[in-house]
Scaffold this motif. Structure first.
Motif, short mmCIF file in Angstrom:
data_model
loop_
_atom_site.label_atom_id
_atom_site.label_comp_id
_atom_site.label_asym_id
_atom_site.label_seq_id
_atom_site.Cartn_x
_atom_site.Cartn_y
_atom_site.Cartn_z
N LYS A 535 15.95 -116.85 27.36
CA LYS A 535 15.22 -115.79 26.66
C LYS A 535 14.07 -115.25 27.50
CE LYS A 535 13.39 -116.03 22.46
NZ LYS A 535 13.14 -116.94 21.32
N SER A 536 13.23 -116.16 27.96
CA SER A 536 12.07 -115.71 28.74
C SER A 536 12.50 -115.20 30.11
CB SER A 536 11.05 -116.83 28.87
OG SER A 536 11.69 -118.05 29.06
N GLN A 539 13.08 -111.67 30.56
CA GLN A 539 11.90 -110.81 30.76
C GLN A 539 11.21 -111.15 32.07
OE1 GLN A 539 9.25 -111.59 27.36
NE2 GLN A 539 11.04 -112.37 26.27
N LYS A 541 10.23 -114.15 33.00
CA LYS A 541 9.13 -115.10 32.75
C LYS A 541 9.62 -116.54 32.58
CE LYS A 541 6.24 -111.67 30.39
NZ LYS A 541 5.22 -111.40 31.39
N ILE A 542 8.70 -117.47 32.79
CA ILE A 542 8.95 -118.89 32.48
C ILE A 542 7.87 -119.33 31.50
CG2 ILE A 542 10.11 -119.45 34.63
CD1 ILE A 542 6.51 -120.50 34.12
N GLU A 543 8.08 -120.53 30.90
CA GLU A 543 7.05 -121.06 30.00
C GLU A 543 6.25 -122.14 30.73
OE1 GLU A 543 8.99 -122.56 26.53
OE2 GLU A 543 9.59 -120.56 25.85
N LYS A 545 3.29 -125.07 30.24
CA LYS A 545 2.60 -125.84 29.20
C LYS A 545 1.91 -127.06 29.81
CE LYS A 545 3.61 -128.69 25.15
NZ LYS A 545 2.99 -129.85 25.77
N GLU A 553 2.40 -120.93 27.51
CA GLU A 553 1.99 -119.67 28.10
C GLU A 553 3.21 -119.06 28.80
OE1 GLU A 553 -1.23 -118.64 31.66
OE2 GLU A 553 -1.01 -120.67 30.92
N LEU A 554 3.45 -117.77 28.56
CA LEU A 554 4.54 -117.10 29.28
C LEU A 554 3.99 -116.54 30.58
CD1 LEU A 554 6.55 -115.18 26.53
CD2 LEU A 554 7.36 -117.04 28.01
N ASP A 556 4.83 -114.70 34.47
CA ASP A 556 5.77 -114.01 35.36
C ASP A 556 6.30 -114.97 36.41
OD1 ASP A 556 5.50 -111.65 34.15
OD2 ASP A 556 4.29 -110.67 35.73
#
Ligand code: ATP
Ligand code: MG
Length: 572
Positions: A535-536, A539, A541-543, A545, A553-554, A556
């Motif tokens: 999903k991320s 876009q 992006k990675i997550e 934490k 936090e998302l 780039d």
């Protein structure tokens, strides 16, 4: 590092052998395995933690001018006989014979070895001061190995030894080590308290321990601390101000033997005679190196066996058995008393010496003597403080009260004086050309104990939460599915970029369900986690934490390095 290329055998089940949470987590996180009682194997993650902590220790020691060496594990027994410690250390020392029947000891500490090393070579005050240290394995056949790396029979220690020509110079060397110790433990994520401690088998003038205060039962030590003036001591050593009001001038009454049927313990006797515990005196029979000795403390206090041992100069002190008690007092357990007790030295606590008209056992079954007074009714062999301090006692240095706290000893420092240089002949010529023994100090830090101790604080219900300074890696990267090429490519790209930026990374490249990976990530406790999911990623992006926070936090994909640096800064 890739998970599939290293060795991290995590365990889902609670391990029954581990009582402490820190021990439990090291086993379950795949950090350590037990080979035999008190003997552990350090797996790849643990090895990295140990290296990180050892490097902190090295940096701080080197900054104080200490020089690293490496001494042998084996030492000829004669050197230990020369200092008397072959006897005083006793069974804790592992010993062996070589093929020529020559006896060796496996070092649990290296005062004898290092003194032998410098003796005869360090000859002039110009070569002093000097501080030699090593980070090396130690062997001690501990009576009760337990708690994983906390109390092992084989463990790693940093041990340093200082050599000085004058007391002023020694004080400076000692001060430098104390300063280094505060810094080392602070960098590893723990605030420590420096407390006065017993010198034990080490001998010497004075000693301090660095204590990590814990709320759990992990602390094998109890320290007494005064918040007002800063007095702090291990309970083994602690002095205290007694706050019980005693009429020290009361008129002495006639001594009388009374029947106390069914009353042997302090509680039973005080209830039966309707008196306060502090009006009673406990007479405890000990065997000190196989010889009987009686310790007398007030009924409301316990004997401090370390103080007793020190005053007797004994190697081993243990409570007498019921059979021995009957043999020496003629009465069963609970009725020992000083009046008429023959052939047993009486060590009397000063708080007992102050009492008037107290109650003691009568050395006869179910009998006590009342209105007993020291000097009139029996003589003390020695009056000396042998009472155990406790929380709530008065501070010995000010008018406040002592608090008792559980603690783990992570390091200690000993002022050895000239004990080793005298017995092994390590001398130097001073500026006037006069021969003098070198003044020594010795300084230990548990290199394997400390990282485990840290975990008593740094964990939650899911697992470990390493402080960054000693974490095996800073970041764990989790591609949710290794079947997904975009995820795998991104993981590889980030692995490369982060590594090039000097950030230590573990990629969980296993073909496992996300749930399994998340659980393991929480369990092994790296400070940060990067999750790569579909999903991320769509876009770009990675997550990101932090292990210690819930917030995700998302970020780039292009800005991960910067985001990790920022998070590292914030977590510190
Ligand atoms: P303790 O009172 O806990 O037995 P000690 O006074 O015997 O410790 P030292 O001989 O001064 O300790 O050792 C220095 C340091 O080595 C200790 O502060 C501790 O961190 C570590 N250490 C001592 N014994 C062990 C052990 N059995 N297992 C792991 N670490 C240990
Ligand atoms: Mg010990």
């Amino acid at each position: 590092m890739r998970w599939t290329q290293t060795y991290i055998p995590t365990l889902r089940q609670r391990q029954t052998e581990a009582e402490l949470i820190s021990h439990q987590l090291l086993l379950r996180g795949g950090y350590i395995r037990k080979l035999a009682s008190g003997i552990y194997l350090y797996l790849p993650l643990m090895q990295r933690v140990i290296d990180k902590f050892a490097d902190i220790v090295r940096e701080e020691m080197n900054a104080k001018g200490a020089i690293e060496i490496h001494m042998s594990v084996l030492c000829p027994a004669e050197i230990w006989q020369a200092t008397g410690r072959y006897l005083s250390v006793g069974k804790e020392q592992m010993r062996m014979k070589d093929r020529h029947d020559h006896e060796f000891v496996m070092c649990g500490t290296h005062e004898e070895t290092v003194t032998t090393l410098i003796k005869g070579e360090v000859k002039s005050y110009r070569q002093l001061p000097m501080n030699l240290y090593q980070i090396q394995v130690k062997f001690r056949d501990e009576i009760r190995p337990r708690f994983g790396l906390m109390r092992g029979r084989e463990f790693i220690m940093k041990d340093a030894y200082t050599f000085d020509a004058t007391q002023e110079s020694f004080d400076e060397s000692y001060g430098k080590m104390v300063d280094a110790y505060y810094r080392i433990f602070k960098r590893a994520g723990m605030d420590t308290v420096k407390v006065e401690s017993d010198t034990g088998a080490m001998g010497g003038r004075a000693a301090h321990e660095f204590m990590f205060l814990v709320d759990t039962n992990a602390g094998e030590e109890i320290v007494l601390i005064c918040d007002k003036c800063g007095y702090a001591a291990n309970v083994e050593k602690a002095e205290f101000r007694d706050t019980v009001k005693i009429d020290t001038k009361a008129e002495m009454k006639a001594m009388e033997t009374v029947d106390t049927p069914g009353a042997a313990t302090i509680e039973e006797v005080t209830a039966f005679l309707n008196v306060k515990a502090h009006q009673l005196v406990k007479t405890l029979l000990y065997m000190a190196d196989q010889k009987p000795v009686a310790a007398l403390v007030r009924g409301d206090r316990d004997v401090n066996e370390i103080k007793l041992k020190n005053t007797l100069g004994a190697i081993e002190v243990e409570l007498a058995t019921p059979t021995q008690i009957e043999e020496y007092t003629g009465a069963p357990v609970g009725f020992a008393g000083p009046v008429g007790l023959k052939n047993v030295p009486l060590i009397v606590d000063p708080l007992v010496a102050k009492l008037r008209n107290f109650i003691v056992g009568a050395n006869a079954n179910e009998k006590h003597i009342i209105n007993v007074n020291l000097d009139r009714d029996f003589k003390a062999t020695k009056v000396v403080d042998i009472s155990l301090a406790r929380g709530g006692d008065g501070c010995p240095k000010c008018n406040a009260t002592l608090d008792a706290k559980n603690a783990i000893e992570v390091g200690n420092t000993f002022q050895l004086g000239t004990k080793y240089s005298d017995s092994l002949g390590a001398k130097f010529l001073d500026a006037e050309g006069k021969e003098q023994p070198i003044i020594m100090g010795s300084y230990g830090i548990g290199i394997t104990r400390t990282p485990q101790a840290v975990l008593e604080k740094y964990h939650d219900e899911k697992g470990i939460i390493w402080p960054q300074s000693i974490a095996p890696y800073l970041v764990e990267i989790i591609p949710l599915s290794v079947e997904n090429q975009a995820q795998v490519d991104t993981a590889e790209r980030l692995y490369k970029e982060l590594t090039e930026a000097g950030i230590e990374v573990l990629v969980d490249d296993r073909d496992e369900r996300p749930g399994v990976k998340f659980n393991d990530a929480d369990l092994i406790g790296l400070p940060m986690r990067v999750t790569i999911g579909d999903k991320s990623l769509k876009q770009g992006k990675i997550e990101l934490k932090a292990r210690s926070e819930d917030k995700v936090e998302l970020v780039d994909v292009d800005k991960v390095v910067a985001a990790i640096r920022e998070l590292a800064e914030r977590l510190n």
